[in-house]
Every structure is written in structure tokens, then in C-alpha cells.
Scaffold this active site. Structure first.
Site, PDB file in Angstrom:
ATOM      1  N   LYS A 196     -14.570  18.457 -22.121  1.00  0.00           N
ATOM      2  CA  LYS A 196     -15.654  17.909 -21.301  1.00  0.00           C
ATOM      3  C   LYS A 196     -15.944  16.464 -21.705  1.00  0.00           C
ATOM      4  CE  LYS A 196     -20.451  19.054 -20.008  1.00  0.00           C
ATOM      5  NZ  LYS A 196     -21.551  20.037 -20.210  1.00  0.00           N
ATOM      6  N   SER A 238     -23.688  21.227 -16.007  1.00  0.00           N
ATOM      7  CA  SER A 238     -23.002  19.951 -16.001  1.00  0.00           C
ATOM      8  C   SER A 238     -21.498  20.049 -16.270  1.00  0.00           C
ATOM      9  CB  SER A 238     -23.631  19.039 -17.074  1.00  0.00           C
ATOM     10  OG  SER A 238     -23.515  19.629 -18.354  1.00  0.00           O
ATOM     11  N   SER A 274     -25.314  24.938 -18.932  1.00  0.00           N
ATOM     12  CA  SER A 274     -24.250  24.086 -18.395  1.00  0.00           C
ATOM     13  C   SER A 274     -22.854  24.675 -18.503  1.00  0.00           C
ATOM     14  CB  SER A 274     -24.273  22.717 -19.085  1.00  0.00           C
ATOM     15  OG  SER A 274     -25.319  21.928 -18.588  1.00  0.00           O
TER      16      SER A 274
END
Length: 473
Positions: free
Chosen positions: A80, A155, A179
Site C-alpha cells: 500500500k 483506504s 481500511s
């Protein structure tokens, strides 16, 4: 084998590479070709350099030839964009870091590489990992492999889009309020939020949600996620949240053992009266019924929360953190930030020190609520998200359960578990009215990560592995 390599588990790929049925380089080339073909549809990647992936795979092949035993030999994984892949751009989803190059690997990236895994790409995330969708002015909007006109959530939207489309079997991500779990639910994947501090994160970006955020694991089945968590479990003194309690991995040890008598609770609105779409609730109730018919003893019960419990009661801590870390940038050059993040920063400026202290005390009260609840029950089952994935271009659905919904309504079921520091996992449990995936959330007491994964594995045997997205064909 190469034709269906993208459908194989991480453990299967590692075994075949260790047994020299495949080389890590062959695996890397297969996934590079797939990524080059599919990522333009998804916009899952913030950075993709095939040469780096091939070099890492060739190094793994050399290590195997030299006799090293590598548990994750040749397994592709993604990182990520709020974590660091050394030598590659790391932008935190923001123009503020548009020219930043990671000076080293994040701890979790370094650990997976040491065990033989191969980094494929850096995945898109919302700016500063502080929105419930994955769309940034810097990298654009990520699309859901189940429906390219819908969001995968956020996210960690890039991370789940990659795994759900077969661009690697596992992904590294972060979870400060859901997330990992919510995007996993929207993409038909398993997403794990371990106990706070179990996976070290001693260096990297300055996180606005430091006291809530954990390194999460994403995969297509529970066993891969459990193996990944064990690989990342360690005590690291450089991390202020790490503890010797986490020095022994335990997730895989009991995964397949029979479940003993357990006290399990089902809480469809999490004791807060949270709104949920009727079809999503119906899908989960069918899953709960199947578990009960398989012999699980499940009681309808709600935790008793502090009076301020609602859909996102400590969001002001995130807003204050954003104001402290990026407020000066917003005031000097607002064009560099996502306007939605700027709005959070403005709210953060207005929060007093007294209010921050009250919120930190409230976090302790949530922890106490979990402690009391888990003295009565071994695990808690509840929704991961109250909705299926919604169309691109919106922070969230305008209605949930037939009622008007705010921009965080879709996120209401996950942040309480971050406030308590407890482990929680999203498991695919079916599809809703629109044919999109729905996730069942399983949580347990602090440090009971192995129990949560064991329950999830047994539930997976009953409910089945999550269905594959159309892009997996």
C-alpha cells in the site's frame, strides 16, 4: 499451471517454487503480464516497475539454488502506498510526497522479502489513508474488479482491487478504522486487522492515526492470511507499540484444530442502532443460520458501549492528527491536498486540547467495553459494512437502510475495533441484491488473533471461499 497461476493460493505458489516445479522468475513474469493487461482497467497501482519485480524474483531463485528454505518463495505481493518499498516512489496518495522516494523498505516489506516473497507493485490509497474510498488528485480513482463503475472502498482500495483481480494472492495494507476490512468485504476477500502492535511498523510515514493504525493482511482465503500474519508477527523494540507478547507466531498452529465449546455473539447493529441495508443484513443472517445449523452456538447479544458510541465517534482524533501533521501545508498551498482532506484539517484546527484528551479517555472506555464483553463471549460476529460497493465519484451511498446517510455511514461498523485494539477480520459470506460481495466481521479479545483466524477458517469451510470476481476469469 501457468494459465491458472493467478488463481492459486500464496501457500501453493510458495510450495511449487520451493519444490522447483516453478521458478520465482516464471511466477513474476506471469503476474507482470497480467498486471500490464488489467491494471489499466483498475488503476490499482500507484507505482509499478516490472524490472524491480524480475530482479527480486531472480534473487529468490538464486537463494533457493543456494539451499535457502524460503516459506514465501516467489509469492508476489503488493504494498500500500502509505508503506515503503525501498528505492521506489512512496506518495501517501498525496501531491505533498509526489517526488518522495522511499529510503528503505517498511519493516513488513523487509520481512516478507526476507522470507522469499516478491514485491509486484505499490497500490493506490486515499490521501494519508484518511478516506473511505480510493481516489486522489495524484493517482486518480481505483475501480472495483466486481464492477468497474464502482469503488472498492478505501483506504486500501488498490490493495483489494489487485488481489481480487488476480494481481498477486496477498497484499500488505493498513487499517486505522476499517481500511483493510471494508475494502476486503467489497471485493470478496479476507481482510485481517490484527491486535494493535502485533506487526511492527517502526519506520515510514508519520501516520495521523498512529495510536489506531495496524499493518493488515489481505488474501483470498483464511489460510493465506493466517500464514501472512504469522510471518509478520514479531517484537521490534524500535516500535513503541510493539511488545514481547508478540514474539511467538500462533495463527497457523491451531487453524485447523476442532473448535471447542465457544460462546459466540451475533450483533447485527453492533449495539449502536447502526443503519444497514436490508439485503446485506439478510445475506448475513443466512450465513449466521448456516453456521448455527453446522453446530455453532451463537447468541444474539450487543456490547454495552460508552454513551458517545455512534458511527465514527473518534474521527476527531484523525482530524486533529491531520491538522497537526499537514495543517501548515494546507494553509500555505491548499491546491496540493485533496479538498476532502482539507475539510478534515479545518475541523481538526477547531478541536481543543481538552477535547483531544476527552477522546483519548473515550478510547480507553471503548477498550473497557470490549474487555467486559469478551469476559462473557469468546468472539463477536457483526457486519463489516452495511452496504455493497457503491458507484464511483461519491464518498458513500446517500441512503443506508432506507435512511439518509452521511459520508461515514458505510464505515460505521469497523472503527470501534480499532479503538479497542482488538483483532478483527472480514470474511466473505455471500452476495447482496446487486450481486456484489458482503463481508461478515469476526472479532475476539486482544491477543486472540489465532482464535479469530481459527473461527474464520472453520466458517470458511461452511460458507465457502469467497467467490471470484469477473476479472479472475
Amino acid at each position: 499451471m501457468h494459465e491458472d497461476l493467478h488463481r492459486q493460493s500464496a501457500l501453493r505458489i510458495a510450495r511449487d517454487v520451493r519444490d522447483k516445479k516453478l521458478s520465482a522468475t516464471e511466477v513474476a513474469r506471469t503476474f507482470i503480464e497480467r498486471a500490464e493487461r488489467l491494471d489499466p482497467l483498475l488503476n490499482a497501482f500507484a507505482d509499478f516497475e516490472p524490472g524491480l519485480t524480475l530482479a527480486a524474483a531472480q534473487s529468490v531463485d538464486a537463494r533457493i539454488a543456494a539451499g535457502e528454505q524460503l516459506p514465501l518463495a516467489g509469492v508476489p505481493f503488493t504494498v500500500k502506498d502509505n508503506l515503503w518499498l525501498g528505492g521506489r516512489p512512496a506518495t501517501f496518495g498525496s501531491r505533498v510526497f509526489a517526488d518522495f522516494v522511499a529510503p528503505r523498505d517498511s519493516w513488513c516489506v523487509e520481512r516478507l522479502c526476507a522470507l522469499g516473497a516478491v514485491p509486484l507493485a505499490v497500490t493506490n490509497c486515499s490521501e494519508f489513508a484518511c478516506k473511505g474510498i480510493t481516489a486522489t488528485p495524484l493517482h486518480g480513482e481505483t475501480r472495483n474488479p466486481w464492477d468497474l463503475q464502482r469503488t472498492p472502498g478505501g483506504s486500501s482500495g488498490g490493495a483489494v482491487a489487485a488481489v481480487a483481480a488476480g494481481l498477486g494472492p496477498i497484499a500488505l495494507a493498513t487499517d486505522a478504522g476499517g481500511s483493510v476490512r471494508r475494502p476486503a468485504a467489497h471485493a470478496g476477500l479476507v481482510g485481517m486487522k490484527p491486535t494493535l502492535g502485533r506487526v511492527p511498523n517502526p519506520w515510514g510515514f508519520d501516520d495521523p492515526n498512529h495510536l489506531l493504525s495496524v499493518i493488515g493482511q489481505i488474501g483470498r482465503n483464511v489460510e493465506d492470511v493466517a500464514f501472512m500474519l504469522d510471518a509478520l508477527t514479531a517484537w521490534e523494540p524500535a516500535d513503541t507499540l510493539s511488545s514481547p507478547t508478540f514474539s511467538v507466531p500462533d495463527a497457523m498452529a491451531s487453524l485447523r484444530e476442532p473448535l471447542g465449546p465457544l460462546r459466540l455473539a451475533w450483533s447485527p447493529q453492533l449495539g449502536c442502532g447502526l443503519a444497514i441495508d436490508a439485503d446485506v443484513l439478510a445475506t448475513m443472517e443466512v450465513a449466521i443460520d448456516r453456521l448455527q445449523r453446522a453446530g455453532w452456538q451463537i447468541e444474539r447479544a450487543d456490547p454495552a458501549w460508552p454513551a458517545e458510541a455512534n458511527e465514527y465517534p473518534l474521527i476527531a482524533l484523525q482530524q486533529a492528527g491531520l491538522a497537526q501533521r499537514f495543517g501548515a501545508v494546507w494553509r500555505r498551498t491548499p491546491e496540493r491536498l485533496d479538498p476532502d482532506i482539507g475539510a478534515q484539517i479545518e475541523l481538526g484546527f477547531a478541536i481543543s486540547g481538552t477535547r483531544v484528551t476527552e477522546l483519548l479517555k473515550l478510547r480507553e472506555d471503548f477498550h473497557a467495553s470490549f474487555t467486559r464483553f469478551f469476559s462473557r463471549f469468546d468472539a463477536l460476529l457483526c457486519p463489516t459494512s452495511p452496504v455493497e460497493a457503491w458507484p464511483l465519484g461519491s464518498l458513500g451511498p446517500s441512503e443506508i437502510g432506507g435512511l439518509p446517510a452521511g459520508p461515514r455511514g458505510h464505515a460505521a461498523f469497523t472503527p470501534l475495533f480499532n479503538y479497542g485494539g482488538v483483532p478483527a477480520l472480514s470474511l466473505p459470506c455471500g452476495t447482496g441484491r446487486q450481486g456484489l460481495p458482503v463481508g461478515l466481521q469476526i472479532s475476539g479479545p486482544r491477543f486472540a488473533d489465532a482464535r479469530v483466524l481459527q473461527l474464520a477458517w472453520h466458517a470458511e469451510q461452511i460458507l465457502g471461499v469467497g467467490p471470484a470476481s469477473p476479472l479472475m476469469d
